[in-house]
Design a protein around this motif. Structure first.
Motif, PDB file in Angstrom:
ATOM      1  N   UNK A  34      33.673  65.141  85.568  1.00 59.89           N
ATOM      2  CA  UNK A  34      34.560  64.498  85.326  1.00 59.89           C
ATOM      3  C   UNK A  34      33.960  64.015  83.615  1.00 59.89           C
ATOM      4  N   UNK A  35      34.244  63.542  83.060  1.00 58.35           N
ATOM      5  CA  UNK A  35      34.156  62.423  81.765  1.00 58.35           C
ATOM      6  C   UNK A  35      33.411  61.391  81.555  1.00 58.35           C
ATOM      7  N   UNK A  36      31.745  61.164  80.602  1.00 62.74           N
ATOM      8  CA  UNK A  36      31.408  60.361  80.303  1.00 62.74           C
ATOM      9  C   UNK A  36      32.273  59.041  80.243  1.00 62.74           C
ATOM     10  N   UNK A  37      33.486  59.247  79.548  1.00 60.96           N
ATOM     11  CA  UNK A  37      34.498  57.819  79.600  1.00 60.96           C
ATOM     12  C   UNK A  37      34.742  57.282  80.635  1.00 60.96           C
ATOM     13  N   UNK A  38      35.156  57.921  82.000  1.00 60.36           N
ATOM     14  CA  UNK A  38      35.428  57.903  83.273  1.00 60.36           C
ATOM     15  C   UNK A  38      34.219  57.331  84.511  1.00 60.36           C
ATOM     16  N   UNK A  39      33.206  57.584  83.883  1.00 64.18           N
ATOM     17  CA  UNK A  39      31.422  57.141  84.340  1.00 64.18           C
ATOM     18  C   UNK A  39      31.595  55.862  84.546  1.00 64.18           C
ATOM     19  N   UNK A  40      31.724  54.665  83.950  1.00 63.98           N
ATOM     20  CA  UNK A  40      31.692  53.844  84.972  1.00 63.98           C
ATOM     21  C   UNK A  40      32.449  53.357  85.097  1.00 63.98           C
ATOM     22  N   UNK A  56      24.203  60.700  87.907  1.00 58.15           N
ATOM     23  CA  UNK A  56      24.484  60.385  86.405  1.00 58.15           C
ATOM     24  C   UNK A  56      23.809  61.551  85.991  1.00 58.15           C
ATOM     25  N   UNK A  57      24.643  62.702  85.750  1.00 56.05           N
ATOM     26  CA  UNK A  57      23.695  63.055  84.674  1.00 56.05           C
ATOM     27  C   UNK A  57      24.529  63.618  83.493  1.00 56.05           C
ATOM     28  N   UNK A  58      24.261  63.139  82.196  1.00 54.81           N
ATOM     29  CA  UNK A  58      24.940  63.665  80.993  1.00 54.81           C
ATOM     30  C   UNK A  58      24.101  64.111  79.553  1.00 54.81           C
ATOM     31  N   UNK A  59      25.071  64.436  78.404  1.00 57.17           N
ATOM     32  CA  UNK A  59      23.535  64.263  77.377  1.00 57.17           C
ATOM     33  C   UNK A  59      23.886  63.277  76.576  1.00 57.17           C
ATOM     34  N   UNK A  87      28.198  63.619  88.432  1.00 60.50           N
ATOM     35  CA  UNK A  87      28.413  62.260  88.924  1.00 60.50           C
ATOM     36  C   UNK A  87      27.761  62.775  90.754  1.00 60.50           C
ATOM     37  N   UNK A  88      26.784  61.726  91.613  1.00 58.70           N
ATOM     38  CA  UNK A  88      26.514  62.582  92.919  1.00 58.70           C
ATOM     39  C   UNK A  88      26.516  61.221  93.526  1.00 58.70           C
ATOM     40  N   UNK A 113      42.897  58.491  85.509  1.00 53.90           N
ATOM     41  CA  UNK A 113      43.885  59.506  84.105  1.00 53.90           C
ATOM     42  C   UNK A 113      44.410  58.541  83.712  1.00 53.90           C
ATOM     43  N   UNK A 114      45.369  57.850  83.690  1.00 55.72           N
ATOM     44  CA  UNK A 114      46.461  57.138  82.615  1.00 55.72           C
ATOM     45  C   UNK A 114      45.152  56.123  81.555  1.00 55.72           C
ATOM     46  N   UNK A 115      43.811  56.017  82.109  1.00 59.00           N
ATOM     47  CA  UNK A 115      43.808  54.771  81.289  1.00 59.00           C
ATOM     48  C   UNK A 115      41.979  56.014  80.508  1.00 59.00           C
ATOM     49  N   UNK A 116      41.873  57.139  80.769  1.00 57.58           N
ATOM     50  CA  UNK A 116      40.625  57.427  80.697  1.00 57.58           C
ATOM     51  C   UNK A 116      40.249  59.214  80.769  1.00 57.58           C
ATOM     52  N   UNK A 117      39.089  60.011  80.072  1.00 56.51           N
ATOM     53  CA  UNK A 117      39.551  60.996  79.826  1.00 56.51           C
ATOM     54  C   UNK A 117      38.678  61.698  81.021  1.00 56.51           C
ATOM     55  N   UNK A 118      39.381  62.182  82.400  1.00 55.48           N
ATOM     56  CA  UNK A 118      38.895  61.781  83.807  1.00 55.48           C
ATOM     57  C   UNK A 118      37.525  63.552  83.398  1.00 55.48           C
ATOM     58  N   UNK A 119      37.899  64.679  82.066  1.00 52.39           N
ATOM     59  CA  UNK A 119      37.951  65.832  82.109  1.00 52.39           C
ATOM     60  C   UNK A 119      37.993  66.848  83.588  1.00 52.39           C
ATOM     61  N   UNK A 120      36.846  67.780  83.915  1.00 54.73           N
ATOM     62  CA  UNK A 120      38.036  68.573  85.048  1.00 54.73           C
ATOM     63  C   UNK A 120      38.287  67.792  86.047  1.00 54.73           C
ATOM     64  N   UNK A 121      38.184  66.701  86.164  1.00 59.55           N
ATOM     65  CA  UNK A 121      38.273  65.718  87.764  1.00 59.55           C
ATOM     66  C   UNK A 121      38.476  66.088  88.920  1.00 59.55           C
ATOM     67  N   UNK A 122      37.064  66.937  89.673  1.00 60.62           N
ATOM     68  CA  UNK A 122      37.234  68.283  90.494  1.00 60.62           C
ATOM     69  C   UNK A 122      35.543  67.351  90.806  1.00 60.62           C
TER      70      UNK A 122
END
Length: 340
Positions: A34-40, A56-59, A87-88, A113-122
């Protein structure tokens, strides 16, 4: 729980794990790209479908607050933050339907998805073996000689004394820092072995598991005052005192920051024969500027947790604060100063 990697990686909620090392089992691991925007928002919505903990893993670079909580002098080089995150979470096979959970996760992705960047979303599945993640490290903690006359052993291991004169310290660090095996702790134990005299008063700053206070008391110190900023460490230190059959009258346990807390400065007392601080160079340097009132005239100040690249800075701090450096002991890339 935090592990140090080039990326930020942590558990928001620690979920229950098995406590028996012999009873291994398989866990299903769900990995969300996913994307960091969607984590919370993901963390909240996953809880609604029964997920009890996520990793959570991010940079995203570590904050100053994060760094202050980590027992390290050197952090790995950060990777470029491209916004990606993983996110695991883990579930027991008998307690979940993997296909249903995957569909629920996909529904969550579509909902947010309409509210934040979900990245790959897989979402992907894998299987991982539970070998008691909290306690499995205990297999590698074996009895060892920390100093000429001191043997440290974990509470769960048997040990037969090699010499009648050996001092045996039993430690269960739990989640507190300090099995005694690390070079910095061994350097401090060796210094205490050399300098503790009968009836000495010892102040242990950054006590962790309490191992240095226990070593000092078993070497004949009359009283040890142990301080740590982490209340959990203070509790663990008390438990280890009990394991080693040390009378509560011989020690005082305090939680807080000795550098900035006036109340704690009073409680820590003065006139100690030895002060030992196995922390970090970046903490030892400011501590050195305020520690003198706690030390009796001619008393010893033992400091470790100092990486070799910080040796000169610590030496300068000691000199600036009026200490005479008696010795600098070295073990690998770590340093231990003995000053008075």
């Amino acid at each position: 729980m935090r592990k140090i990697t080039p990326m930020r990686c942590f558990l928001l909620v620690l979920f229950p794990l098995r406590s028996g090392m012999e009873d291994y089992m398989k866990w299903i691991r769900f990995t969300l790209d996913t994307h960091t925007e969607a984590v919370d928002i993901l963390s909240c919505m996953l809880e609604d479908i029964g997920v009890e903990g996520i990793e959570i893993e991010d940079n995203i670079p570590l904050s100053a607050e994060d760094k202050e909580k980590m027992f390290v002098d050197i952090l790995p080089d950060p990777e470029e933050n491209d916004g990606s995150a993983r996110v695991h979470f883990y579930m027991e096979p008998k307690q979940c339907n993997p296909e249903r959970v995957m569909l629920q996760v996909q529904d969550i992705f579509q909902e947010i998805k309409p509210f934040c960047n979900i990245g790959k979303g897989t979402v992907a599945l894998s299987e991982t073996e539970d070998k008691d993640w909290i306690n499995n490290w205990k297999r590698f903690f074996k009895p060892f000689r920390a100093a000429a006359h001191i043997v440290v052993k974990p509470t769960w291991e048997e040990y037969e004394r090699e010499n009648e004169s050996d001092i045996l310290i039993e430690i269960d660090p739990g989640i507190a820092f300090g099995t005694g095996a690390h070079e910095t702790t061994r350097l401090c134990i060796q210094a205490l072995d050399q300098y503790v005299t009968s009836g000495a008063s010892v102040l242990d700053v950054g006590c962790g598991s309490g191992i240095l206070s226990i070593a000092a008391l078993k070497l004949g110190a009359g009283h040890a005052t142990a301080i740590d900023i982490d209340e959990t460490a203070v509790r663990v230190a008390g438990e280890n005192m009990e394991v080693n059959h040390i009378s509560p009258s011989l020690y005082t346990l305090l939680a807080g920051d000795l550098i900035s807390n006036p109340y704690l400065k009073v409680k820590a007392g003065s006139g100690h024969d030895i002060i030992v601080a196995n922390i970090l160079a970046d903490v030892i340097i400011p501590l050195t500027g305020v520690i003198r009132p706690h030390l009796k005239k001619g008393g010893l100040y033992i400091t470790s947790g100092i990486i070799d690249t910080k040796e000169d800075e610590v030496a300068q701090a000691l000199t600036d604060s009026g200490f005479d450096i008696l010795s600098v002991e070295r073990l690998g890339e770590w340093r231990c100063f003995v000053a008075k």
